[in-house]
Each structure stands twice: as structure tokens, then as C-alpha cells.
Design an enzyme around this catalytic site. Structure first.
Site, PDB file in Angstrom:
ATOM      1  N   GLU A 193       0.810  -1.215   0.000  1.00  0.00           N
ATOM      2  CA  GLU A 193       0.000   0.000   0.000  1.00  0.00           C
ATOM      3  C   GLU A 193       0.861   1.292   0.000  1.00  0.00           C
ATOM      4  O   GLU A 193       0.609   2.222  -0.761  1.00  0.00           O
ATOM      5  CB  GLU A 193      -0.888  -0.067   1.257  1.00  0.00           C
ATOM      6  CG  GLU A 193      -1.659   1.162   1.609  1.00  0.00           C
ATOM      7  CD  GLU A 193      -2.730   1.496   0.589  1.00  0.00           C
ATOM      8  OE1 GLU A 193      -3.029   0.631  -0.267  1.00  0.00           O
ATOM      9  OE2 GLU A 193      -3.233   2.638   0.626  1.00  0.00           O
ATOM     10  N   ASP A 228      11.482  51.480  12.148  1.00  0.00           N
ATOM     11  CA  ASP A 228      11.815  52.061  13.445  1.00  0.00           C
ATOM     12  C   ASP A 228      12.408  51.026  14.381  1.00  0.00           C
ATOM     13  O   ASP A 228      12.249  49.836  14.174  1.00  0.00           O
ATOM     14  CB  ASP A 228      10.519  52.550  14.102  1.00  0.00           C
ATOM     15  CG  ASP A 228      10.172  53.944  13.654  1.00  0.00           C
ATOM     16  OD1 ASP A 228      10.984  54.543  12.952  1.00  0.00           O
ATOM     17  OD2 ASP A 228       9.087  54.415  14.034  1.00  0.00           O
ATOM     18  N   LYS A 262      14.774  55.684  16.118  1.00  0.00           N
ATOM     19  CA  LYS A 262      15.191  56.808  16.965  1.00  0.00           C
ATOM     20  C   LYS A 262      15.288  56.341  18.406  1.00  0.00           C
ATOM     21  O   LYS A 262      14.438  55.603  18.875  1.00  0.00           O
ATOM     22  CB  LYS A 262      14.157  57.928  16.889  1.00  0.00           C
ATOM     23  CG  LYS A 262      14.023  58.493  15.514  1.00  0.00           C
ATOM     24  CD  LYS A 262      13.042  59.636  15.547  1.00  0.00           C
ATOM     25  CE  LYS A 262      12.093  59.602  14.388  1.00  0.00           C
ATOM     26  NZ  LYS A 262      10.969  58.748  14.459  1.00  0.00           N
ATOM     27  N   GLY A 267       3.214  50.324  16.264  1.00  0.00           N
ATOM     28  CA  GLY A 267       1.865  50.749  16.639  1.00  0.00           C
ATOM     29  C   GLY A 267       1.091  51.311  15.467  1.00  0.00           C
ATOM     30  O   GLY A 267       1.070  50.747  14.388  1.00  0.00           O
ATOM     31  N   ASP A 268       0.498  52.470  15.686  1.00  0.00           N
ATOM     32  CA  ASP A 268      -0.269  53.162  14.650  1.00  0.00           C
ATOM     33  C   ASP A 268       0.516  54.396  14.215  1.00  0.00           C
ATOM     34  O   ASP A 268       1.018  55.128  15.071  1.00  0.00           O
ATOM     35  CB  ASP A 268      -1.630  53.571  15.238  1.00  0.00           C
ATOM     36  CG  ASP A 268      -2.494  54.265  14.213  1.00  0.00           C
ATOM     37  OD1 ASP A 268      -3.430  53.610  13.717  1.00  0.00           O
ATOM     38  OD2 ASP A 268      -2.234  55.440  13.890  1.00  0.00           O
ATOM     39  N   THR A 308      -2.473  50.292  18.073  1.00  0.00           N
ATOM     40  CA  THR A 308      -1.603  51.162  18.859  1.00  0.00           C
ATOM     41  C   THR A 308      -1.254  50.487  20.191  1.00  0.00           C
ATOM     42  O   THR A 308      -1.969  49.583  20.652  1.00  0.00           O
ATOM     43  CB  THR A 308      -2.275  52.532  19.073  1.00  0.00           C
ATOM     44  OG1 THR A 308      -1.308  53.403  19.638  1.00  0.00           O
ATOM     45  CG2 THR A 308      -3.493  52.442  19.977  1.00  0.00           C
ATOM     46  N   MET A 317       5.513  56.690  26.285  1.00  0.00           N
ATOM     47  CA  MET A 317       6.835  57.288  26.522  1.00  0.00           C
ATOM     48  C   MET A 317       6.965  57.814  27.952  1.00  0.00           C
ATOM     49  O   MET A 317       7.524  58.890  28.181  1.00  0.00           O
ATOM     50  CB  MET A 317       7.074  58.455  25.532  1.00  0.00           C
ATOM     51  CG  MET A 317       7.080  58.006  24.091  1.00  0.00           C
ATOM     52  SD  MET A 317       6.992  59.387  22.942  1.00  0.00           S
ATOM     53  CE  MET A 317       5.240  59.696  22.851  1.00  0.00           C
TER      54      MET A 317
HETATM   55  N1  SAH Z   1       2.954  54.881  17.190  1.00  0.00           N
HETATM   56  C1  SAH Z   1       3.152  54.084  18.364  1.00  0.00           C
HETATM   57  C2  SAH Z   1       3.697  54.872  19.513  1.00  0.00           C
HETATM   58  C3  SAH Z   1       5.062  55.415  19.269  1.00  0.00           C
HETATM   59  S1  SAH Z   1       5.665  56.312  20.655  1.00  0.00           S
HETATM   60  C4  SAH Z   1       1.857  53.378  18.742  1.00  0.00           C
HETATM   61  O1  SAH Z   1       0.799  53.705  18.186  1.00  0.00           O
HETATM   62  O2  SAH Z   1       1.889  52.488  19.569  1.00  0.00           O
HETATM   63  C5  SAH Z   1       6.619  55.095  21.452  1.00  0.00           C
HETATM   64  C6  SAH Z   1       5.960  54.639  22.721  1.00  0.00           C
HETATM   65  O3  SAH Z   1       4.948  53.686  22.426  1.00  0.00           O
HETATM   66  C7  SAH Z   1       6.858  53.910  23.681  1.00  0.00           C
HETATM   67  O4  SAH Z   1       7.615  54.802  24.433  1.00  0.00           O
HETATM   68  C8  SAH Z   1       5.872  53.175  24.516  1.00  0.00           C
HETATM   69  O5  SAH Z   1       5.278  54.035  25.451  1.00  0.00           O
HETATM   70  C9  SAH Z   1       4.810  52.822  23.524  1.00  0.00           C
HETATM   71  N2  SAH Z   1       4.936  51.427  23.052  1.00  0.00           N
HETATM   72  C10 SAH Z   1       5.090  51.027  21.780  1.00  0.00           C
HETATM   73  N3  SAH Z   1       5.100  49.685  21.693  1.00  0.00           N
HETATM   74  C11 SAH Z   1       4.928  49.229  22.953  1.00  0.00           C
HETATM   75  C12 SAH Z   1       4.844  47.920  23.527  1.00  0.00           C
HETATM   76  N4  SAH Z   1       4.934  46.818  22.778  1.00  0.00           N
HETATM   77  N5  SAH Z   1       4.674  47.828  24.847  1.00  0.00           N
HETATM   78  C13 SAH Z   1       4.572  48.929  25.608  1.00  0.00           C
HETATM   79  N6  SAH Z   1       4.650  50.169  25.128  1.00  0.00           N
HETATM   80  C14 SAH Z   1       4.822  50.323  23.805  1.00  0.00           C
END
Ligand code: SAH
Length: 463
Positions: free
Chosen positions: A22, A249, A271, A303-304, A332, A385
Site C-alpha cells: 500500500e 523604526d 530613533k 503601533g499606529d 496602537t 513614553m
Molecule cells: N505609534 C506608536 C507609539 C510610538 S511612541 C503606537 O501607536 O503604539 C513610542 C511609545 O509607544 C513607547 O515609548 C511606549 O510608550 C509605547 N509602546 C510602543 N510599543 C509598545 C509595547 N509593545 N509595549 C509597551 N509600550 C509600547
């Protein structure tokens, strides 16, 4: 990689199968589907296998295997239930330099059969290098549901225009662009719904127009979410596959970068907090320069892009220069971290609004209207932040009248394997964080909803 995946052309070539039962039949069937002339060697060959072999003008040798059976074959498969014979075949093949597969004995194989999803001429092969056949079966099931049945017809149709496209459109990248645009059009849907004539008309129309559209580049400003690659949007993933060059980033995780098209150029423009290696203006200029050179530029942000992401500044210059762009939202950090920490940002009983704030220190201050923040009841505050300013933030909130026992949490690297949640109150959180060896990025959540973490913490990454 333990094995190099290859697609072997065995049409009309002799392939040897040792074994008559088989399992041998199943392997022989696969070989026949690829057009092989199968030769079987076994003291007893089952009837279905014999029929199959005869149907492809193959040969059955009803006796024990001999080394000379390998002559004239391109590959050999040993599928007997006698390990001794399997080993003999493997060794003989090794001496003859012939690729050999031994069913269920990976140590005797020089090649293995992947699981196959056959939508010929489109063929997908999946393997776990022998580690987990059940996992492979599951992946195969998922792919089966994702790959349209008629994708083979689509490939045939596109293939029939290859020469013409090559003649009419000069330059490799212009051709790639033509095919990509075509595949973004309704051509696939037309083929999938059986309207091949209309699909051909469309291709011909596009071909007639080719060269008339401009080859200017485009910028995709894409939110990559908070870290977990499963939180990328489908559109983000699609654009990550399309981009020629990616500017990313520091916040974009390696797991996410791994999903970018492998041959895309990658530029790290991350940054850091105090020291900005690439100034914002330079990033803006790079986007313009690359897009003007006709590149599809992916600007990938954590994030966003429109939440503390300076996305607005980046597209401002693009808009001024008339460079086409798209902005793709991402999850975000506030949403991602809150969900993965089991802290609902709003809740009928605890919080009717939520505010996203920056805790970024300017000198030794965070510039916010504290009075107004504290004045609003039943509100959740989320500070981005804010690690360096945590003590300052808690002190300001208390100083402006928020109760010292207001629940507060800090989430480190939310949604990733390194997620850590520290909870306390405005009074206790700074000291707790100090003791916890916390690493950026972190987010701070203040409000009654933080109490729910104890009950709802579902995400427990193991490190
Ligand atoms: N544009 C991003 C934010 C950029 S500012 C967003 O929408 O999420 C960067 C900050 O995002 C960091 O200092 C922290 O406060 C937050 N941040 C991003 N990713 C994170 C994660 N995985 N856990 C906790 N804080 C996060």
C-alpha cells in the site's frame, strides 16, 4: 534549512520503487502524477500497484532488490516493511550517487517527500523536515482553504502571455510592475469565476496601454502594531510583500521584519530617546528621494502611524511634493498592551472614556493640563513614553487631586514574549517599577479598570 526544496522534472524518466504494498503504491501514484515511468521491485506486487505501473508503461520485477535495479533510474524510493532491505537500498543508492527516500526512516533518506497541494501548474510543498507530520497536515489543510481551486488556470493564462509581455515591455522591473498591477486588477476574480475570455480581454487591454502609465514610486506609511506579528493587518502584510525598500523604526520587532519581502532593501531609521541617530527631516527627504526614483517605499512604524508616530509630519512633505501615499493603521500600543494585559480601557462600570497622552519629558517637565486630566471622572489615562517620567506623572496626578490609591499599571513590551505587567497605585507604582528591572518600551495605564487585570490576565508568556 535541513533540506533544499526543489521541484524535480521526472516526466518520462524512470523512477524505482522498492516494495509492493500500500505505501509503495501511494509513492508510486505521486511519481506517476508527475509523469514518471515507475519501475517496481518486490517479491510480491499487490494488484492495484501493478495496474498503476502498467498504466504508465512501467515495469514490475517480482523478486528481491538487486543493486543493478538502480541502473537507468533518476531516483529511488524504498517502501518495504523490512528495515534491512530499506537500508540495503539506501546504501546502494548512496554508492551510485542517486537520490533516495526511505519511507519512515529519515536517517536513510537523502531526500524527503513534502506534503503537496496540487493546483497544477501551481504546486505548494510543505515540510517540517520530518519533525511533525501532523503539524504539516494542519498547515496543508489551512493552505487548501486559502488557495483558490482555479489558481492553476490563472497561472496558465498568465503564462500564455509571458513571451508577449517580454517583447512589448522592456526592462525587468517594468515587467514586474506590469504583472503586479495586473494581479491587483480583477483578472484573478474573472478567472476564478470562469470568465476566461473576459480575463484575456483585460490582459490584452492592459498590454495595449502598457508604457502609458507613469512609473512613479509610492510611499506606504504602515503601522506594524505593538510587537506580536499576528497583530499585523492583512493590508500591512500585503504591502510588506510589495515594497522595494523599507524604512523601519526601533520599535518594529524582528519577528515582524521577518515578514518583509526578502529581497527588499532595509534601512533602520530607529530613533532612541535622547539621541536621534537619523533626524526626522532626513527621513522625510529619504522618503521623497526613494519614491521619486520609482521605488515602492514602505515606512514601517511601531503601533499606529498617527498615534505619537510623527506620521503626519512624514506625509506632509509627501503631500506637498505630490508623491502618492497610503496610510495603513496599526494596533496602537495602548490597545495592544491593554488587551494583552487584560485591562479593558473602557468598562461600563469603571470608565466611560480613555485618553492617550505623551509622558515625554521636555527638560524635567511633562507638558500636560493636569488639572483638566484629574477633573474628568471615570476616565482611563494611558501614557506613552512615560518610563522616565513615571514618578513625575504619579506625583502630578496626586498633586492635582487624584486619589493616591488610584490603580495604575505599567506594561513592558506588551504583546510580546517579554511582556511584563506591574500593577500598583499612584502611590506605589514608581517604587515597584524601580525594583522590577523594566525594559522599554513601556506604557502606563491609570484608572479603576486596572483592577480588572487580576481577573482577566489571560496572556502569560513563558520566557
Ligand atoms: N505609534 C506608536 C507609539 C510610538 S511612541 C503606537 O501607536 O503604539 C513610542 C511609545 O509607544 C513607547 O515609548 C511606549 O510608550 C509605547 N509602546 C510602543 N510599543 C509598545 C509595547 N509593545 N509595549 C509597551 N509600550 C509600547
Amino acid at each position: 534549512m535541513d533540506f533544499l526544496p526543489l521541484f524535480l522534472n521526472i516526466r518520462g524518466r524512470r523512477c524505482l520503487v522498492v516494495g509492493g504494498g500500500e505505501i509503495a503504491r501511494r509513492k508510486a501514484e505521486l511519481l506517476c502524477r508527475a509523469g514518471a515511468t515507475v519501475c517496481v521491485v518486490a517479491p510480491r506486487v499487490d494488484e492495484p500497484l501493478r495496474k498503476l505501473v502498467m498504466s504508465v508503461n512501467g515495469e514490475c520485477r517480482e523478486r528481491e532488490f538487486r543493486d543493478s535495479d538502480l541502473e537507468g533510474a533518476v531516483i529511488v524510493v524504498a517502501a518495504t516493511n523490512e528495515r534491512k532491505i530499506n537500508r540495503l537500498v539506501s546504501e546502494a543508492a548512496g554508492r551510485a550517487g542517486m537520490p533516495v527516500n526511505v519511507v519512515d526512516q529519515p536517517e536513510l533518506c537523502s531526500f524527503i517527500f513534502p506534503a503537496v497541494i496540487d493546483r497544477s501548474p501551481v504546486v505548494l510543498a510543505v515540510s517540517s523536515s520530518g519533525r511533525s507530520p501532523v503539524l504539516v497536515r494542519q498547515i496543508k489543510e489551512q493552505l487548501e482553504t486559502m488557495i483558490p481551486g482555479a489558481i492553476g488556470s490563472l497561472a496558465d493564462l498568465l503564462g500564455s502571455y509571458r513571451d508577449e509581455v517580454k517583447q512589448r515591455i522592456g526592462g525587468f522591473s517594468s515587467r514586474v510592475r506590469f504583472w503586479e498591477r495586473l494581479l491587483d486588477s480583477e483578472v484573478s476574480e474573472l478567472v476564478y469565476s470562469g470568465k476566461e475570455d473576459e480575463a484575456r480581454q483585460l490582459v490584452e487591454q492592459r498590454l495595449a496601454q502598457s508604457g502609458k502609465e507613469s512609473d512613479s514610486g509610492e510611499v506606504y506609511l504602515v503601522g506594524a502594531g505593538p510587537g506580536d506579528p499576528d497583530l499585523l493587518t492583512l493590508r500591512a502584510l500585503r504591502l510588506m510583500q510589495k515594497a522595494d525598500v523599507v524604512l523601519y523604526d526601533r520599535l518594529v520587532s524582528p519577528e515582524i521584519l521577518a515578514r518583509i519581502r526578502p529581497d527588499a532593501e532595509r534601512i533602520h531609521v530607529g530613533k532612541q530617546r535622547q539621541n536621534h541617530p537619523i533626524p526626522q527631516e532626513e527621513i522625510n527627504d529619504m522618503l521623497i528621494r526613494l519614491a521619486k526614483a520609482g521605488k515602492r517605499v514602505l515606512r514601517l512604524k511601531g503601533g499606529d502611524p498617527f498615534i505619537f508616530g510623527r506620521g503626519g509630519e512624514e506625509i506632509e512633505t509627501l503631500a506637498e511634493k505630490g508623491i502618492p501615499f497610503q496610510v495603513i493603521p496599526g494596533i496602537t500600543a495602548a490597545s495592544g498592551c491593554a488587551c494583552y494585559a487584560g485591562i479593558p480601557l473602557t468598562h461600563r462600570d469603571h470608565s466611560q472614556s480613555v485618553r492617550f497622552l505623551t509622558g515625554h519629558l521636555k527638560g524635567d517637565r511633562v507638558d500636560l493640563n493636569w488639572q483638566q486630566l484629574v477633573g474628568e471622572k471615570n476616565q482611563t489615562l494611558v501614557f506613552y513614553m512615560g518610563l522616565a517620567s513615571l514618578g513625575y506623572i504619579c506625583a502630578e496626578l496626586k498633586g492635582h487631586g487624584m486619589a493616591a490609591e488610584t490603580p495604575a499599571a505599567l506594561v513592558q513590551q506588551g504583546t510580546t514574549r517579554n511582556q511584563k505587567v506591574v500593577t500598583g497605585t499612584l502611590e506605589t507604582l514608581p517604587a515597584l517599577v524601580e525594583k522590577s528591572n523594566i525594559k522599554a518600551p513601556t506604557i502606563i495605564i491609570v484608572g479603576d479598570v486596572v483592577k480588572l487585570h487580576r481577573q482577566f490576565a489571560w496572556f502569560q508568556p513563558t520566557r
